[in-house]
Design a protein around this motif. Structure first.
Motif, PDB file in Angstrom:
ATOM      1  N   UNK A   7       8.572  53.776  77.659  1.00 60.04           N
ATOM      2  CA  UNK A   7       7.936  53.517  78.414  1.00 60.04           C
ATOM      3  C   UNK A   7       8.252  53.618  80.352  1.00 60.04           C
ATOM      4  N   UNK A   8       7.016  53.664  80.849  1.00 61.02           N
ATOM      5  CA  UNK A   8       6.655  53.815  82.067  1.00 61.02           C
ATOM      6  C   UNK A   8       7.272  53.082  83.401  1.00 61.02           C
ATOM      7  N   UNK A   9       7.360  51.409  83.152  1.00 58.22           N
ATOM      8  CA  UNK A   9       6.660  50.442  83.678  1.00 58.22           C
ATOM      9  C   UNK A   9       6.948  49.568  82.973  1.00 58.22           C
ATOM     10  N   UNK A  10       7.631  48.648  83.818  1.00 55.15           N
ATOM     11  CA  UNK A  10       8.686  46.973  83.468  1.00 55.15           C
ATOM     12  C   UNK A  10       8.442  46.097  84.372  1.00 55.15           C
ATOM     13  N   UNK A  11       7.805  44.756  84.460  1.00 51.94           N
ATOM     14  CA  UNK A  11       7.842  44.145  85.616  1.00 51.94           C
ATOM     15  C   UNK A  11       8.394  42.711  84.677  1.00 51.94           C
ATOM     16  N   UNK A  12       9.081  42.628  85.264  1.00 53.61           N
ATOM     17  CA  UNK A  12       9.948  40.968  84.688  1.00 53.61           C
ATOM     18  C   UNK A  12       9.611  39.533  85.586  1.00 53.61           C
ATOM     19  N   UNK A  13       9.579  38.823  84.590  1.00 52.20           N
ATOM     20  CA  UNK A  13       8.291  37.488  84.787  1.00 52.20           C
ATOM     21  C   UNK A  13       9.703  36.185  84.954  1.00 52.20           C
ATOM     22  N   UNK A  14      10.333  35.442  85.742  1.00 53.89           N
ATOM     23  CA  UNK A  14      10.878  34.508  85.698  1.00 53.89           C
ATOM     24  C   UNK A  14      11.963  33.868  86.499  1.00 53.89           C
ATOM     25  N   UNK A 241      15.188  28.401  94.831  1.00 54.93           N
ATOM     26  CA  UNK A 241      14.608  29.708  95.256  1.00 54.93           C
ATOM     27  C   UNK A 241      13.730  29.279  96.449  1.00 54.93           C
ATOM     28  N   UNK A 242      13.795  27.951  97.105  1.00 54.63           N
ATOM     29  CA  UNK A 242      12.424  27.367  97.952  1.00 54.63           C
ATOM     30  C   UNK A 242      12.945  28.310  98.564  1.00 54.63           C
ATOM     31  N   UNK A 243      11.954  28.996  99.308  1.00 53.64           N
ATOM     32  CA  UNK A 243      11.748  30.184 100.612  1.00 53.64           C
ATOM     33  C   UNK A 243      12.093  31.466 100.484  1.00 53.64           C
ATOM     34  N   UNK A 244      12.751  32.020  98.793  1.00 58.97           N
ATOM     35  CA  UNK A 244      13.589  33.440  98.475  1.00 58.97           C
ATOM     36  C   UNK A 244      12.354  34.328  97.499  1.00 58.97           C
ATOM     37  N   UNK A 245      12.416  35.353  98.671  1.00 61.51           N
ATOM     38  CA  UNK A 245      11.035  36.199  97.638  1.00 61.51           C
ATOM     39  C   UNK A 245      11.590  36.908  96.299  1.00 61.51           C
ATOM     40  N   UNK A 246      10.727  37.662  95.584  1.00 60.10           N
ATOM     41  CA  UNK A 246      11.059  38.018  94.953  1.00 60.10           C
ATOM     42  C   UNK A 246      12.314  39.453  94.894  1.00 60.10           C
ATOM     43  N   UNK A 247      13.175  39.699  94.060  1.00 66.40           N
ATOM     44  CA  UNK A 247      14.545  40.844  94.373  1.00 66.40           C
ATOM     45  C   UNK A 247      13.661  42.104  94.626  1.00 66.40           C
ATOM     46  N   UNK A 248      12.717  42.109  93.800  1.00 68.26           N
ATOM     47  CA  UNK A 248      11.756  43.661  93.477  1.00 68.26           C
ATOM     48  C   UNK A 248      10.542  43.422  93.422  1.00 68.26           C
ATOM     49  N   UNK A 249       9.673  42.773  94.529  1.00 68.31           N
ATOM     50  CA  UNK A 249       7.870  42.488  94.156  1.00 68.31           C
ATOM     51  C   UNK A 249       6.726  43.484  93.524  1.00 68.31           C
ATOM     52  N   UNK A 250       7.241  44.696  94.736  1.00 64.84           N
ATOM     53  CA  UNK A 250       6.158  45.799  94.222  1.00 64.84           C
ATOM     54  C   UNK A 250       6.917  46.467  93.373  1.00 64.84           C
ATOM     55  N   UNK A 251       5.572  47.639  92.139  1.00 65.62           N
ATOM     56  CA  UNK A 251       6.209  47.703  91.204  1.00 65.62           C
ATOM     57  C   UNK A 251       6.495  49.611  91.913  1.00 65.62           C
ATOM     58  N   UNK A 252       7.233  50.008  91.757  1.00 65.76           N
ATOM     59  CA  UNK A 252       8.022  51.354  92.347  1.00 65.76           C
ATOM     60  C   UNK A 252       9.052  52.107  91.531  1.00 65.76           C
ATOM     61  N   UNK A 253       8.848  53.311  92.227  1.00 65.93           N
ATOM     62  CA  UNK A 253       9.800  53.379  91.384  1.00 65.93           C
ATOM     63  C   UNK A 253      11.071  53.211  91.233  1.00 65.93           C
ATOM     64  N   UNK A 254      11.807  53.168  90.507  1.00 67.36           N
ATOM     65  CA  UNK A 254      13.181  52.662  90.183  1.00 67.36           C
ATOM     66  C   UNK A 254      14.358  53.559  90.790  1.00 67.36           C
TER      67      UNK A 254
END
Length: 259
Positions: A7-14, A241-254
């Motif tokens: 696989x060439x890309x991964x998005x984690x949700x949770x 998690x109030x006001x906390x952004x996602x740790x990796x919000x964009x799908x970019x090279x790891x």
């Protein structure tokens, strides 16, 4: 599931489990199973891209509202979705609503990727686990049905006895240790069809249980540092998690950290 998948890309949700708490790095950030998995997948696929939208404390309604459409728009090869467990741990939980929201999430995510991964989440053995076990198992039965209808993979962490071992859990009793996250990463890795590195279900070595006094000291520290703040947030309607952004919000090279 084919072996030697690529696989060439991964998005984690949770929520916090996917964010990586309590797998703490020297710089104070969290790594966790999703980062570990991404690092291993990146080693198999040059140019591999990764996003982690998870934020600690999120309920399934917040995950659906804030993360699901973002993940679907990225059109990755793999999406992992772990959510709903925070809901089951609340004193009042509308399980019909939780099921409906999971349905909505899966219906949006499954067509947006090559492989959707769901989980039967692990739980630390103890009185809290026993209190909420019926809700958790109701949630997991629903996840099994969703996976069957939508072609998702289910990683059964709940059924692995070793992940219930209290030594696999941090002092907050809510999040896996670094070793727990490593084993989760291996479980998802294998579920995606990659060649196993080891048996993630292997039990920990037997040890002499801690003495009564040591257990009471640990209980008191847990109540002071973790339980009381958690209760305080519930009473005031706040979340970690109030006001906390996602740790990796964009799908970019790891770009690390590497496993």
């Amino acid at each position: 599931m084919q072996m030697n998948a690529n696989y060439t890309s991964l998005v984690a949700v949770g929520d916090s489990f996917t964010e990586g708490m309590s797998d703490l790095l020297p710089d104070g950030s969290y790594r966790g199973w999703a980062d570990l998995l991404a690092g291993r997948m990146a080693a198999e696929a040059p140019g591999f891209r990764y996003a982690n939208l998870a934020v600690r404390g999120k309920l399934i309604g917040q995950i659906v509202a804030e993360q699901v459409d973002v993940a679907a728009a990225m059109q990755p090869d793999v999406i992992t979705l772990v959510g709903g467990l925070n809901d089951t741990l609340r004193p009042k939980c509308d399980m019909d609503r939780v099921r409906d929201l999971l349905d909505e999430a899966v219906e949006r995510l499954a067509p947006a990727c090559k492989q959707l991964v769901l989980m039967r989440s692990p739980g630390r053995n103890g009185p809290v686990m026993e209190r909420f076990r019926p809700r958790m198992e109701e949630l997991f039965d629903h996840i099994d049905g969703l996976a069957a209808r939508h072609g998702a993979v289910v990683v059964d962490l709940y059924g692995a006895a070793v992940l219930g071992d209290q030594r696999m859990w941090d002092v907050d009793r809510l999040h896996p240790t670094a070793e727990g996250h490593r084993r989760v990463a291996e479980a998802v890795w294998q579920a995606l069809g990659y060649a196993p590195e080891d048996d993630w279900r292997t039990p920990l070595p037997a040890v002499v249980p801690p003495r009564w006094a040591a257990r009471r000291i640990a209980d008191a520290r847990f109540a002071r540092q973790h339980l009381m703040p958690w209760i305080g947030r519930r009473l005031t309607g706040r979340s970690s998690g109030d006001g906390r952004p996602p740790k990796r919000p964009e799908l970019l090279p790891y770009d690390g950290p590497l496993p």
